[in-house]
Design an enzyme around this catalytic site. Structure first.
Site, PDB file in Angstrom:
ATOM      1  N   ASP A 198     -11.887  -3.542   6.476  1.00  0.00           N
ATOM      2  CA  ASP A 198     -10.920  -4.748   6.978  1.00  0.00           C
ATOM      3  C   ASP A 198     -11.141  -4.268   8.000  1.00  0.00           C
ATOM      4  OD1 ASP A 198      -9.609  -2.401   9.007  1.00  0.00           O
ATOM      5  OD2 ASP A 198      -7.397  -2.488   7.841  1.00  0.00           O
ATOM      6  N   ARG A 225      -6.496  -2.855   0.863  1.00  0.00           N
ATOM      7  CA  ARG A 225      -8.541  -2.904   1.702  1.00  0.00           C
ATOM      8  C   ARG A 225      -9.259  -2.427   0.269  1.00  0.00           C
ATOM      9  NH1 ARG A 225      -8.707   0.829   5.400  1.00  0.00           N
ATOM     10  NH2 ARG A 225      -6.535   2.065   4.618  1.00  0.00           N
ATOM     11  N   TYR A 239       1.609  -8.735  -2.435  1.00  0.00           N
ATOM     12  CA  TYR A 239       0.811  -9.339  -1.232  1.00  0.00           C
ATOM     13  C   TYR A 239       0.420 -10.117  -1.029  1.00  0.00           C
ATOM     14  CZ  TYR A 239       1.508  -3.834  -0.177  1.00  0.00           C
ATOM     15  OH  TYR A 239       1.613  -2.325  -0.071  1.00  0.00           O
ATOM     16  N   ASP A 265      -0.582  -0.608   6.735  1.00  0.00           N
ATOM     17  CA  ASP A 265      -1.359  -0.551   7.978  1.00  0.00           C
ATOM     18  C   ASP A 265      -1.253  -1.652   9.210  1.00  0.00           C
ATOM     19  OD1 ASP A 265      -3.402   1.137   6.689  1.00  0.00           O
ATOM     20  OD2 ASP A 265      -4.083  -0.116   5.905  1.00  0.00           O
TER      21      ASP A 265
END
Length: 243
Positions: A90, A182, A76, A48
């Protein structure tokens, strides 16, 4: 290096850049350096715009490896704000609801995180590239149309709590292809009864590729200007396809 036969580059995608922005920058630098008009360039695993970190870019015939490369396990580091939600899960959209967080303890967070390891069902975000009747979900979401996305089965190998407060947590996640961090932030917030949304995301690994193996955009630009490039005699702009 032979970018027509195929090379694989590792970059650290900058904040606010789309994955396409990064691919476009690399393709443009190569076209100028090689003095050709077209070159196939693609990436393994989309990030993203508000995420940073490891991005694998393939050129030429190496683009055939993209499917296998993006199937690798990913890691992550994510920061999740608790006590508020956003439509995109987000910072792309504004907060649409707030909730109390006084009841959240470290023990409660760790208990909730343990529920999200192993095989789980996850509904991708409405603001995502998933297709609905041939149209990207985010396009529908941005114009206010109804978005119904079916849940997907995925695997989360590890979730580690790195930092904790009643209003914000930072976690390390090791997961399979197709995991939306997310959406994980949304689901963690829901399970805690506080709502939640992602405020920072950094991809630290794709398969065996880690951040220490990646170049920044500035470094890759200089690298592509200076690295020796092999141009096969039979190669021409006519037999290359764009991506």
């Amino acid at each position: 290096m032979n970018f027509i036969e195929g090379e694989i580059l590792y970059i650290d995608k900058p904040y606010t850049w789309t994955s396409f922005d990064a691919v476009k920058r690399i393709r443009g630098a190569l076209l100028r350096r090689m003095k050709i008009k077209k070159l196939k360039v693609g990436h393994a695993g989309t990030l993203d715009p508000l995420a940073t970190g490891v991005m694998v870019v393939c050129t030429g015939r190496s683009t055939k490896l993209i499917e296998s490369l993006q199937a690798g396990v990913k890691e992550y580091i994510a920061t999740v704000a608790l006590g508020a939600t956003t439509p995109s899960f987000d910072l792309e959209t504004e907060i649409d609801a707030t909730y109390p967080t006084e009841h959240i303890t470290r023990e409660a967070v760790e208990n909730v995180l343990s529920r999200f390891t192993g095989r789980i069902e996850q509904v991708p975000p409405s603001f995502s590239a998933c297709k609905i009747d041939g149209e990207r979900a985010y396009k529908r979401a941005r114009r206010g149309a109804e978005v119904n996305i079916k849940p997907k089965i995925l695997v989360i190998d590890e979730i580690e709590l790195l930092e904790y407060s009643p209003t914000s947590i930072t976690i390390r996640v090791v997961c399979s292809k197709g995991t939306y961090i997310r959406a994980l932030a949304r689901d963690i917030g829901t399970a805690l009864g506080s709502g939640g949304h992602l405020t920072a995301l950094r991809r630290t690994r794709v398969g065996e590729v880690t951040l220490d193996k990646c170049m920044t955009v500035e470094q890759i630009s200089e690298f592509l200007k200076e690295v020796p490039i092999e141009m096969p005699e039979e190669a021409s702009s006519d037999n290359q396809t764009d991506n």
